[in-house]
Design a protein around this motif. Structure first.
Motif: not given
Length: 504
Positions: A19-45
């Motif tokens: 159950r913990a593994a499935i919950a973690l995967m769901l959280v990662l899916i949500v975070l990846i979706g938010l990252l794709i939606w908002n774009g990469d926030r890391t600074a150029p270097r």
């Protein structure tokens, strides 16, 4: 309905870890979706700087900066700072920026590279610029020490090869006292020197017992793009070519250090003479071409220019090969430009004058100037369209006899204009060397006597005994846009010697 019930029951009885593994995967899916939606926030270097902590030389003409994301080109080019200033041009390939120098680096210098305020190319979902500033970048590199090699004349240094590090003000004697050095050529990066030498008992006019050797300098630069090597102590000597069956005469070293051309005479058959080639890991081979006079290896290290008859033959460095080209009417090649596109050549005219020509690989043959005196040398300035030349002018001497007055002159290659800049001591056997960065010129001042040289005496190319010799350094101020080169005064160096040559 029964099947659904079974699946529900199976989910109901999952282990906690499942159950913990499935919950973690769901959280990662949500975070990846938010990252794709908002774009990469890391600074150029800057991920990599190709010259970081390296020691570069005149042959190093460009460095690269690799970024972690696509950058706004204009902002990078506007904010890149190099101290001291190094003029150059930008080019891009994806996330990689290349900076190509338009003038050589200054030797004996520490450089700092800084990039702040540059932006990347990221955009928001609405299409507006996101203006992410780069993490500040600080880099550094240095250049090789300013150094040169010469042959000593003082009693303890007589005929010995000497290295002088101008940057560190350090002198190192490289060869032993029982060797009389006649000539030398410096390998790329200055790690070792190729030289011809004989023992003092055979050092007399008309006797050619010289053999070819290499000697280490103790220099070990950390050059960009090359593996780090173990440093060797200065003064380690290795025999390259003996003189048992052949007399070794003039020689030349290719710019890449991978080939040696030697003019040799068969001791048992004096009429058998010609050029031999020596390459790493292979025995010396005769080129077996038509015999010639003076020669010089081309800038690309792939051929040798030889004076043959009424012209210059360009020969491959393979036995019995046909000439690649023949440049009629020229008697000698003084030097090639760094890119190999041009050469400075001597021509003897029918009216007993001499001309210096600029000959290009595009077929251009341009006369630069004509003189009734001699043209002794011509070297390309790496910073401008200029040749530095050693010439002589005829002057009336004692009993109205013509004498040749040596001069140092510059030649504007675009305007074909020769300008004398310095009168030199009244002698013919002068050697000059222009530094790799074009900022200093060395020349010698020999003191000779007209008596026949004795065994063990240092001699000039004309066979005169050398009593003493001084070294001079002429600083050169490079021209700025819209101005001419500023005239400097030569400085006498406290280093008695002759045949000076700058290290690459």
């Amino acid at each position: 309905m029964e099947r659904r019930s079974n699946k529900a029951d199976k989910f109901k009885y999952l282990q906690p870890v499942d159950r913990a593994a499935i919950a973690l995967m769901l959280v990662l899916i949500v975070l990846i979706g938010l990252l794709i939606w908002n774009g990469d926030r890391t600074a150029p270097r800057v991920r990599n700087f190709s010259w970081q902590n390296q020691q570069v030389g005149a042959e190093d003409t460009s460095f690269t900066l690799n970024f972690n994301r696509p950058m706004d080109h204009a902002s990078v080019e506007a904010n890149l700072q190099i101290d001291p200033l190094l003029p150059g041009k930008f080019s891009w390939a994806g996330r990689r920026m290349a900076y190509t120098l338009t003038a050589p680096v200054f030797y004996g210098t520490n450089y700092k590279v800084q990039l702040q305020g540059a932006k990347d190319k990221s955009k928001t979902e609405s299409g507006k610029e996101n203006e992410k500033l780069i993490d500040p970048f600080y880099g550094q590199f240095s250049t090789r020490d300013r150094a040169f090699v010469y042959i000593g004349v003082e009693p303890q240094e007589k005929g010995r090869l000497i290295l002088y590090n101008v940057t560190q003000q350090k002198k190192t004697v490289l060869t032993p006292a029982d060797m009389a050095v006649n000539d030398f050529k410096i390998y790329p990066e200055g790690r070792k020197i190729l030289f011809s030498a004989a023992d003092w008992l055979s050092q007399k006019p008309g006797v050619f017992e010289q053999q070819l050797y290499t000697v280490t300098t103790g220099i070990n630069p950390l050059s960009p793009g090359k593996p780090e090597t173990k440093p060797e102590a200065a003064g380690k000597i290795n025999l390259v070519l003996d003189s048992k069956n052949f007399q070794n005469m003039k020689f030349d070293l290719s710019p890449d250090g991978q080939a040696i051309i030697v003019q040799r005479v068969n001791r048992n058959k004096p009429g058998e003479f010609g050029l031999w080639v020596i390459k790493p890991g292979a025995p010396p081979q005769p080129l077996e071409n038509q015999p010639g006079g003076d020669f010089l290896i081309t800038a690309d290290s792939g051929a040798v220019a030889v004076a043959q008859g009424q012209g210059i033959a360009i020969l491959p460095m393979t036995p019995k090969a046909k000439p690649l080209d023949f440049l009629a009417q020229y008697a000698k090649v003084f030097s090639f430009s760094k890119d190999g596109a041009s050469a400075a050549m001597l021509k003897f005219n029918t009216n007993y004058t001499r001309s210096l020509f600029l000959v290009t690989n595009q077929g251009v043959q341009k006369e630069l100037f004509k003189t009734t005196g001699s043209i002794l040398d011509a070297q390309f300035d790496p910073r401008s369209d200029t040749l530095y030349c050693l010439i002589t002018r005829l002057q009336k001497g004692e009993q109205d006899q013509d004498q040749e007055q040596p001069l140092l002159a510059t030649v504007d290659l675009k305007k074909a204009k020769m300008t004398p800049i310095l009168a030199l001591p009244n002698q013919r056997d002068i050697q000059m060397s222009l530094s790799q960065d074009g900022l200093a010129l060395l020349f010698d001042q020999l003191v000779t006597e007209k008596k026949l040289p004795k065994t063990g005496a240092l001699t000039t190319n004309d066979g005169q005994a050398i009593v003493n010799s001084l070294l001079w350094l002429l600083p050169i101020t490079p021209p700025t846009e819209g101005s001419k080169t500023q005239q400097q005064q030569p400085q006498q160096l406290p280093l008695p010697g002759f045949r000076p040559s700058w290290l690459p």
